[in-house]
Motif scaffolding. Structure first.
Motif, PDB file in Angstrom:
ATOM      1  N   UNK A 150       0.873  -1.179   0.000  1.00  0.00           N
ATOM      2  CA  UNK A 150       0.000   0.000   0.000  1.00  0.00           C
ATOM      3  C   UNK A 150       0.902   1.218   0.000  1.00  0.00           C
ATOM      4  N   UNK A 151       0.791   2.051  -1.009  1.00  0.00           N
ATOM      5  CA  UNK A 151       1.660   3.221  -1.134  1.00  0.00           C
ATOM      6  C   UNK A 151       0.829   4.482  -0.977  1.00  0.00           C
ATOM      7  N   UNK A 152       1.187   5.306  -0.009  1.00  0.00           N
ATOM      8  CA  UNK A 152       0.446   6.530   0.302  1.00  0.00           C
ATOM      9  C   UNK A 152       1.389   7.730   0.214  1.00  0.00           C
ATOM     10  N   UNK A 153       0.851   8.855  -0.202  1.00  0.00           N
ATOM     11  CA  UNK A 153       1.633  10.078  -0.278  1.00  0.00           C
ATOM     12  C   UNK A 153       0.972  11.157   0.574  1.00  0.00           C
ATOM     13  N   UNK A 154       1.807  11.911   1.286  1.00  0.00           N
ATOM     14  CA  UNK A 154       1.312  13.008   2.115  1.00  0.00           C
ATOM     15  C   UNK A 154       1.988  14.291   1.663  1.00  0.00           C
ATOM     16  N   UNK A 155       1.210  15.236   1.194  1.00  0.00           N
ATOM     17  CA  UNK A 155       1.753  16.520   0.756  1.00  0.00           C
ATOM     18  C   UNK A 155       1.772  17.487   1.929  1.00  0.00           C
ATOM     19  N   UNK A 156       2.959  18.013   2.237  1.00  0.00           N
ATOM     20  CA  UNK A 156       3.123  18.903   3.395  1.00  0.00           C
ATOM     21  C   UNK A 156       3.811  20.211   3.032  1.00  0.00           C
ATOM     22  N   UNK A 157       3.985  20.469   1.740  1.00  0.00           N
ATOM     23  CA  UNK A 157       4.733  21.654   1.329  1.00  0.00           C
ATOM     24  C   UNK A 157       4.000  22.953   1.637  1.00  0.00           C
ATOM     25  N   UNK A 158       2.724  22.853   1.952  1.00  0.00           N
ATOM     26  CA  UNK A 158       1.957  24.051   2.276  1.00  0.00           C
ATOM     27  C   UNK A 158       2.081  24.446   3.749  1.00  0.00           C
ATOM     28  N   UNK A 159       2.706  23.581   4.562  1.00  0.00           N
ATOM     29  CA  UNK A 159       2.821  23.865   5.994  1.00  0.00           C
ATOM     30  C   UNK A 159       4.056  24.710   6.250  1.00  0.00           C
ATOM     31  N   UNK A 160       3.895  25.858   6.845  1.00  0.00           N
ATOM     32  CA  UNK A 160       5.022  26.739   7.138  1.00  0.00           C
ATOM     33  C   UNK A 160       5.678  26.347   8.461  1.00  0.00           C
ATOM     34  N   UNK A 161       6.930  26.775   8.627  1.00  0.00           N
ATOM     35  CA  UNK A 161       7.635  26.528   9.884  1.00  0.00           C
ATOM     36  C   UNK A 161       8.117  25.113  10.047  1.00  0.00           C
ATOM     37  N   UNK A 162       8.614  24.497   8.946  1.00  0.00           N
ATOM     38  CA  UNK A 162       9.022  23.092   9.000  1.00  0.00           C
ATOM     39  C   UNK A 162      10.484  22.856   8.646  1.00  0.00           C
ATOM     40  N   UNK A 163      11.159  23.794   8.022  1.00  0.00           N
ATOM     41  CA  UNK A 163      12.505  23.558   7.492  1.00  0.00           C
ATOM     42  C   UNK A 163      13.544  23.597   8.604  1.00  0.00           C
ATOM     43  N   UNK A 164      14.127  22.456   8.931  1.00  0.00           N
ATOM     44  CA  UNK A 164      15.129  22.282   9.998  1.00  0.00           C
ATOM     45  C   UNK A 164      14.513  22.386  11.392  1.00  0.00           C
ATOM     46  N   UNK A 165      13.721  23.432  11.625  1.00  0.00           N
ATOM     47  CA  UNK A 165      13.025  23.604  12.897  1.00  0.00           C
ATOM     48  C   UNK A 165      11.525  23.469  12.663  1.00  0.00           C
ATOM     49  N   UNK A 166      10.841  23.004  13.691  1.00  0.00           N
ATOM     50  CA  UNK A 166       9.393  22.802  13.570  1.00  0.00           C
ATOM     51  C   UNK A 166       8.693  23.498  14.726  1.00  0.00           C
ATOM     52  N   UNK A 167       7.905  24.520  14.399  1.00  0.00           N
ATOM     53  CA  UNK A 167       7.223  25.250  15.470  1.00  0.00           C
ATOM     54  C   UNK A 167       5.957  24.515  15.894  1.00  0.00           C
TER      55      UNK A 167
END
Length: 262
Positions: free
Chosen positions: A28-45
């Motif tokens: 079962x192969x699923x994809x989750x798109x998260x590129x619209x979520x801000x505050x994720x690069x290296x640090x996660x608020x």
């Protein structure tokens, strides 16, 4: 291990790869798109953490989870917190990911293992495989200095814990499976590999892909139970660096890692 593959799109690094686009029998192969979520690069608020938890909520920790670039290795936290039984983590990584937070309690790709040890009461111990020995000693020295200064941390139950106690849960190298009694979760950052075998956007180690495959096969054959695995270490800059060449190298690497645990 369950034949579930979850691909998390954080930077777009998987767009031109094909390992997850092909039909695989029983998977079962699923994809989750998260590129619209801000505050994720290296640090996660905190706001991003809640959004990411909601995105992964429908999916199991079982199977293989692709987390994109090492900038997002902290995503492992959200898969680990789904596990409801005591377990051990085997971390393949060039970096220990044990840094204390830069400020406050911010979640980061460089400190997520420490956060997991402090906040996940089901996590019993962590095995560091392929981590640069100098980087381990640097973090250990910082923790020893903090310990001498009387700095205390809080664990998952709200009790105070010293750096010394924290390090009692950390082992260097592969586990002795005759002694290891807990199910295993594997987290694999491809920056543990040499540059000939994969292209990352962090400095890399010198483990060959063949060596890594041998270790993964040992885990598969000797561990009583493998709960799941996640893989990161893509080159989020692939369009600006080697383009299609980077995608082909990383695609081959990802495909082989999956085949090793099929």
């Amino acid at each position: 291990m369950k034949k579930l593959m979850v691909v998390m799109h954080m930077s777009g690094a998987y767009a031109e790869q094909t390992f997850y686009k092909e039909k695989k029998e029983g998977w079962q192969i699923c994809q989750i798109t998260c590129q619209d979520i801000e505050g994720t690069n290296c640090y996660c608020d905190d706001a991003a953490k809640e959004s990411l938890r909601e995105r992964v909520r429908p999916y199991s920790y079982e199977g293989i989870h692709f987390l994109d670039s090492g900038n997002y290795h902290y995503l492992s936290l959200f898969w680990l917190e789904k596990i409801k039984e005591p377990f051990s983590l085997i971390l393949f990584d060039h970096h220990p990911d044990l840094q204390a937070p830069s400020w406050g309690g911010i979640t980061s790709c460089g400190g997520w293992v420490r956060e997991a040890l402090l906040t996940n009461e089901k996590l019993q111990r962590v095995y560091l495989v392929g981590v640069d020995a100098h980087l381990i000693e640097d973090v250990r020295a910082e923790d020893e200095a903090s310990n001498k200064a009387g700095v205390q941390m809080s664990d998952a139950t709200g009790n105070t814990i010293s750096a010394k106690k924290l390090w009692e849960k950390i082992r260097i190298g592969m586990p002795d499976f005759l002694q290891e009694k807990h199910p295993i979760y594997v987290s694999f950052d491809k920056d543990v590999l040499r540059e000939e075998d994969t292209v990352c956007d962090w400095d890399q180690g010198d483990m060959t892909l063949d060596e890594a495959v041998e270790k993964l096969q040992e885990i598969r054959e000797r561990a009583d139970k493998i709960l799941g695995m996640d893989i990161c270490g893509e080159d989020a800059r692939w369009k600006q660096t080697q383009g299609a060449g980077t995608c082909q190298i990383n695609d081959r690497c990802n495909r082989r890692l999956v085949e090793t645990l099929e």
